[in-house]
Design a protein around this motif. Structure first.
Motif, PDB file in Angstrom:
ATOM      1  N   ALA A 170      -9.432   0.926   6.980  1.00  0.00           N
ATOM      2  CA  ALA A 170      -8.073   0.395   6.889  1.00  0.00           C
ATOM      3  C   ALA A 170      -7.167   1.141   7.857  1.00  0.00           C
ATOM      4  O   ALA A 170      -7.422   2.300   8.193  1.00  0.00           O
ATOM      5  CB  ALA A 170      -7.557   0.545   5.459  1.00  0.00           C
ATOM      6  N   THR A 171      -6.147   0.466   8.358  1.00  0.00           N
ATOM      7  CA  THR A 171      -5.192   1.153   9.226  1.00  0.00           C
ATOM      8  C   THR A 171      -3.754   0.913   8.747  1.00  0.00           C
ATOM      9  O   THR A 171      -3.457  -0.121   8.141  1.00  0.00           O
ATOM     10  CB  THR A 171      -5.268   0.689  10.708  1.00  0.00           C
ATOM     11  OG1 THR A 171      -4.528  -0.522  10.869  1.00  0.00           O
ATOM     12  CG2 THR A 171      -6.699   0.496  11.187  1.00  0.00           C
ATOM     13  N   THR A 172      -2.911   1.886   9.029  1.00  0.00           N
ATOM     14  CA  THR A 172      -1.484   1.725   8.742  1.00  0.00           C
ATOM     15  C   THR A 172      -0.644   2.643   9.629  1.00  0.00           C
ATOM     16  O   THR A 172      -1.098   3.715  10.021  1.00  0.00           O
ATOM     17  CB  THR A 172      -1.156   2.036   7.266  1.00  0.00           C
ATOM     18  OG1 THR A 172       0.239   1.796   7.037  1.00  0.00           O
ATOM     19  CG2 THR A 172      -1.446   3.482   6.899  1.00  0.00           C
ATOM     20  N   SER A 173       0.558   2.189   9.936  1.00  0.00           N
ATOM     21  CA  SER A 173       1.527   3.043  10.619  1.00  0.00           C
ATOM     22  C   SER A 173       2.498   3.630   9.614  1.00  0.00           C
ATOM     23  O   SER A 173       3.434   4.328   9.979  1.00  0.00           O
ATOM     24  CB  SER A 173       2.335   2.242  11.651  1.00  0.00           C
ATOM     25  OG  SER A 173       1.488   1.643  12.579  1.00  0.00           O
ATOM     26  N   ASN A 174       2.305   3.286   8.353  1.00  0.00           N
ATOM     27  CA  ASN A 174       3.263   3.725   7.343  1.00  0.00           C
ATOM     28  C   ASN A 174       2.554   4.204   6.084  1.00  0.00           C
ATOM     29  O   ASN A 174       2.578   3.561   5.043  1.00  0.00           O
ATOM     30  CB  ASN A 174       4.219   2.570   7.023  1.00  0.00           C
ATOM     31  CG  ASN A 174       5.524   3.076   6.453  1.00  0.00           C
ATOM     32  OD1 ASN A 174       5.567   4.167   5.867  1.00  0.00           O
ATOM     33  ND2 ASN A 174       6.574   2.307   6.611  1.00  0.00           N
TER      34      ASN A 174
END
Ligand code: ATP
Ligand code: MG
Length: 275
Positions: A170-174
């Motif tokens: 999974a990826t996130t900037s937040n």
């Protein structure tokens, strides 16, 4: 004459047996993976260890990892690169870019389908890209789709059927928002940092072949030094240089648009980033 079965057959040929879309992966690693820093190698290595864990561990049929970092730091490309290197027979990207205009239910069913398709393969990687956009997080009024969030939380932790193994990246900037929303149960968490050192920046410029010779490149780096870009150490949050690889590559492309004044355009663009 082409009939429906020919057409369906042609579609089957486009999609490989289990479902690895090389084009899709290639598209998000458009500019390759530049090893500008040891952190890049470390991230790829950690990724490959998780892949091996999924491949060999009897105990953990599902492993999920979160890649987080500032916008443009290279999270999607790294996730895709780790997935691609696994050579697992099923690799799929769940990305908000493919879900534009979908309603909540449509999204949930598309997401669910990717996971249920993955269960048909003994070894799979599912990339859940940009979670905050998948759930349509909006800082205005702190709104988001709770239904999509719940679906993602369940599916990323759900045990696959017997003899099926799955890696979820999974990826996130937040990350703080995910934690606030209770989406924090990952087997591994890896930070993808921005570029903060001049040597790393120089390496990227060199790899991108922005300048024909070493001399011009060194001149440009000297200009950045003179402007104080090397003032702070690598992990100092006040480091003057803070740029995601994605942005840096776009600045490099912009700088080379005309043959003259390449170094000046590069330096000016980097200075304008500085707050
Ligand atoms: P966003 O926050 O907008 O989702 P992101 O963090 O997912 O951005 P990417 O979309 O992965 O960033 O963009 C990174 C770009 O930089 C890609 O085009 C990729 O090919 C290129 N790139 C070059 N070197 C690297 C590297 N070491 N790591 C990641 N990406 C790299
Ligand atoms: Mg991304």
């Amino acid at each position: 004459r082409v009939n429906r079965s020919d057409f369906m057959h042609a579609l089957d040929e486009v999609h490989p047996a289990f479902g690895v879309s090389e084009e899709e992966l290639q598209a998000v690693i458009q500019n390759g993976i530049i090893r500008y820093d040891s952190t890049v190698d470390e991230l790829l290595r950690s990724g490959s260890l998780l892949v091996e864990q999924v491949r060999t561990s009897k105990k953990a049929p599902v492993v999920n990892v979160l890649l987080h970092g500032p916008p443009g730091s290279g999270k999607t490309a790294l996730a895709a690169a780790i997935a691609q290197a696994s050579q697992f027979p099923f690799i799929k990207l769940i990305t908000p870019d493919n879900m534009v205009g979908m309603g909540e239910l449509q999204k949930i069913s598309a997401i669910t389908k990717v996971f249920s398709d993955s269960y048909k393969s003994p070894l799979s990687v599912v990339v859940v890209d940009n979670i905050e956009r998948l759930i349509e997080w909006s800082p205005m009024g702190a709104r988001y789709s709770n239904a999509v969030l719940q679906a993602l939380m369940v599916l990323t932790n759900k045990l696959p059927p017997k003899d099926r193994r799955l890696l979820v990246i999974a990826t996130t900037s937040n990350r703080p928002i995910l934690t606030d929303l209770g989406f924090s149960e990952f087997n591994a968490v890896m930070r993808v940092p921005p570029i903060t050192s001049l040597p790393a920046l120089e390496y990227v410029i060199q790899e991108a072949e922005l300048f024909p010779g070493d001399e011009d490149r060194r001149d440009a780096i000297r200009m950045l030094k003179d402007a104080g870009f090397d003032k702070k150490s690598r992990d100092d949050p006040t480091s003057r240089l803070q740029i995601g690889i994605k942005k840096l590559l776009s600045i490099i492309e912009m700088s080379r648009q005309e043959p003259d004044g390449v170094a000046e355009r590069l330096v000016t663009a980097l200075m304008e980033l500085d707050l």
